[in-house]
Scaffold this motif. Structure first.
Motif, mmCIF file in Angstrom:
data_model
loop_
_atom_site.group_PDB
_atom_site.id
_atom_site.type_symbol
_atom_site.label_atom_id
_atom_site.label_comp_id
_atom_site.label_asym_id
_atom_site.label_seq_id
_atom_site.Cartn_x
_atom_site.Cartn_y
_atom_site.Cartn_z
ATOM 1 N N CYS A 52 0.842 -1.211 0.000
ATOM 2 C CA CYS A 52 0.000 0.000 0.000
ATOM 3 C C CYS A 52 0.869 1.251 0.000
ATOM 4 N N THR A 53 1.818 1.322 0.900
ATOM 5 C CA THR A 53 2.664 2.517 0.941
ATOM 6 C C THR A 53 3.555 2.599 -0.300
ATOM 7 N N GLY A 54 3.954 1.444 -0.810
ATOM 8 C CA GLY A 54 4.794 1.439 -2.016
ATOM 9 C C GLY A 54 4.030 1.909 -3.239
ATOM 10 N N SER A 130 -2.029 11.924 10.292
ATOM 11 C CA SER A 130 -2.638 11.562 9.016
ATOM 12 C C SER A 130 -2.484 10.053 8.778
ATOM 13 N N GLY A 131 -3.164 9.556 7.805
ATOM 14 C CA GLY A 131 -3.084 8.125 7.472
ATOM 15 C C GLY A 131 -4.390 7.697 6.845
ATOM 16 N N CYS A 132 -4.388 6.537 6.196
ATOM 17 C CA CYS A 132 -5.626 6.045 5.599
ATOM 18 C C CYS A 132 -6.618 5.718 6.718
ATOM 19 N N THR A 133 -7.893 5.947 6.461
ATOM 20 C CA THR A 133 -8.908 5.726 7.493
ATOM 21 C C THR A 133 -9.045 4.242 7.848
ATOM 22 N N CYS A 135 -6.428 2.090 7.906
ATOM 23 C CA CYS A 135 -5.059 1.587 8.071
ATOM 24 C C CYS A 135 -4.973 0.515 9.167
ATOM 25 N N PRO A 136 -4.374 -0.639 8.862
ATOM 26 C CA PRO A 136 -4.280 -1.688 9.876
ATOM 27 C C PRO A 136 -3.275 -1.362 10.984
ATOM 28 N N TYR A 137 -2.484 -0.320 10.790
ATOM 29 C CA TYR A 137 -1.506 0.036 11.826
ATOM 30 C C TYR A 137 -2.123 0.853 12.951
ATOM 31 N N GLN A 138 -3.361 1.322 12.759
ATOM 32 C CA GLN A 138 -3.932 2.160 13.807
ATOM 33 C C GLN A 138 -4.421 1.303 14.969
ATOM 34 N N GLY A 198 5.618 2.309 11.963
ATOM 35 C CA GLY A 198 6.609 2.046 10.933
ATOM 36 C C GLY A 198 6.099 1.412 9.674
ATOM 37 N N GLY A 199 4.809 1.462 9.439
ATOM 38 C CA GLY A 199 4.274 0.829 8.243
ATOM 39 C C GLY A 199 4.563 1.611 6.980
ATOM 40 N N CYS A 200 4.488 2.915 7.093
ATOM 41 C CA CYS A 200 4.634 3.741 5.904
ATOM 42 C C CYS A 200 6.053 4.240 5.716
ATOM 43 N N PHE A 201 6.463 4.317 4.466
ATOM 44 C CA PHE A 201 7.740 4.913 4.091
ATOM 45 C C PHE A 201 8.945 4.220 4.695
HETATM 46 S S1 SF4 Z 1 0.332 1.677 5.914
HETATM 47 FE FE1 SF4 Z 1 -1.700 2.520 6.454
HETATM 48 S S2 SF4 Z 1 -1.570 4.756 6.105
HETATM 49 FE FE2 SF4 Z 1 0.158 3.766 5.027
HETATM 50 S S3 SF4 Z 1 -0.594 3.457 2.923
HETATM 51 FE FE3 SF4 Z 1 -0.976 1.557 4.062
HETATM 52 S S4 SF4 Z 1 -3.069 1.741 4.827
HETATM 53 FE FE4 SF4 Z 1 -2.393 3.800 4.232
#
Ligand code: SF4
Length: 202
Positions: A52-54, A130-133, A135-138, A198-201
């Motif tokens: 997803c982040t990629g 911020s983040g996707c609504t 997101c499994p990391y929340q 640490g899920g994103c970027f």
């Molecule tokens: S890790 Fe979460 S916030 Fe980042 S792109 Fe994936 S779903 Fe969206």
């Protein structure tokens, strides 16, 4: 999150305009909206998989950067400044491409997440993470906030997960990142991993 778009309109855009900094919104032209793609493919974003982040962040931003800088045939062309703070320095990794070099100005300046929050409050800015609504990391706190304040977006996340369950029987884990626990059954009390884990970027 709607709060993120609000912050962009009310705070970030005027701030950039004042300083003559170009502010560009990057959108995925290849896959479309992240939630639509996952729905169509009977999928959900999952912890441990960086697709997803990629696909919706890194590749999209790099495509736009390429339009500006072209191809340097292996030479560094861009300095990418990532807002990773001192308390999450484990995420400060080198770039996997030679032409875009990562840098971490907040870490270089010794600024933590708490410092950022303090500065925003002092400047009169109220900003949510911020983040996707969906997101499994929340964690639970964030899911509860979504359910209470944006029930239609919570419903969208439930639908995404229910579609995944219906079309991929046998899968035991969904957006709550807990085996056998689904959004439709309610949000567990215990906090899960947080979106900044640490899920994103990475
Ligand atoms: S890790 Fe979460 S916030 Fe980042 S792109 Fe994936 S779903 Fe969206």
């Amino acid at each position: 999150m709607p709060e993120t778009y609000h912050a962009i309109d009310e705070l970030v855009t005027p701030f950039c305009e004042e300083l003559s900094i170009p502010f560009i919104i990057c959108q995925s032209t290849l896959r479309g909206r992240i939630q639509d793609w996952h729905l169509k493919n009977n999928a959900i974003p999952m912890i441990g998989f960086k697709s997803c982040t990629g696909n919706w962040k890194i590749r999209v931003i790099r495509r736009i950067m390429r339009e500006y800088v072209g191809n340097g045939r292996g030479k560094p062309l861009v300095r990418v400044q990532l807002g990773i703070t001192t308390d999450e320095s484990r995420r400060a990794n080198a770039s996997d491409v030679k032409w875009a070099v990562n840098s971490f100005p907040l870490i270089e300046a010794g600024i933590s997440r708490e410092d950022c929050e303090d500065r925003l409050v002092k400047a009169g800015w109220s900003v949510r993470k911020s983040g996707c609504t969906f997101c499994p990391y929340q964690g639970s706190e964030s899911w509860n906030y979504l359910k209470t304040n944006h029930p239609e977006l919570f419903e969208e996340a439930v639908n995404l997960e229910e579609n995944y369950r219906a079309n991929r029987p046998g899968r035991r884990q969904g957006l709550l990142n807990k085996p056998g626990r689904w959004l439709i059954d309610g949000i567990p009390e215990k906090k899960g991993s947080e979106c900044d884990s640490g899920g994103c970027f990475l």
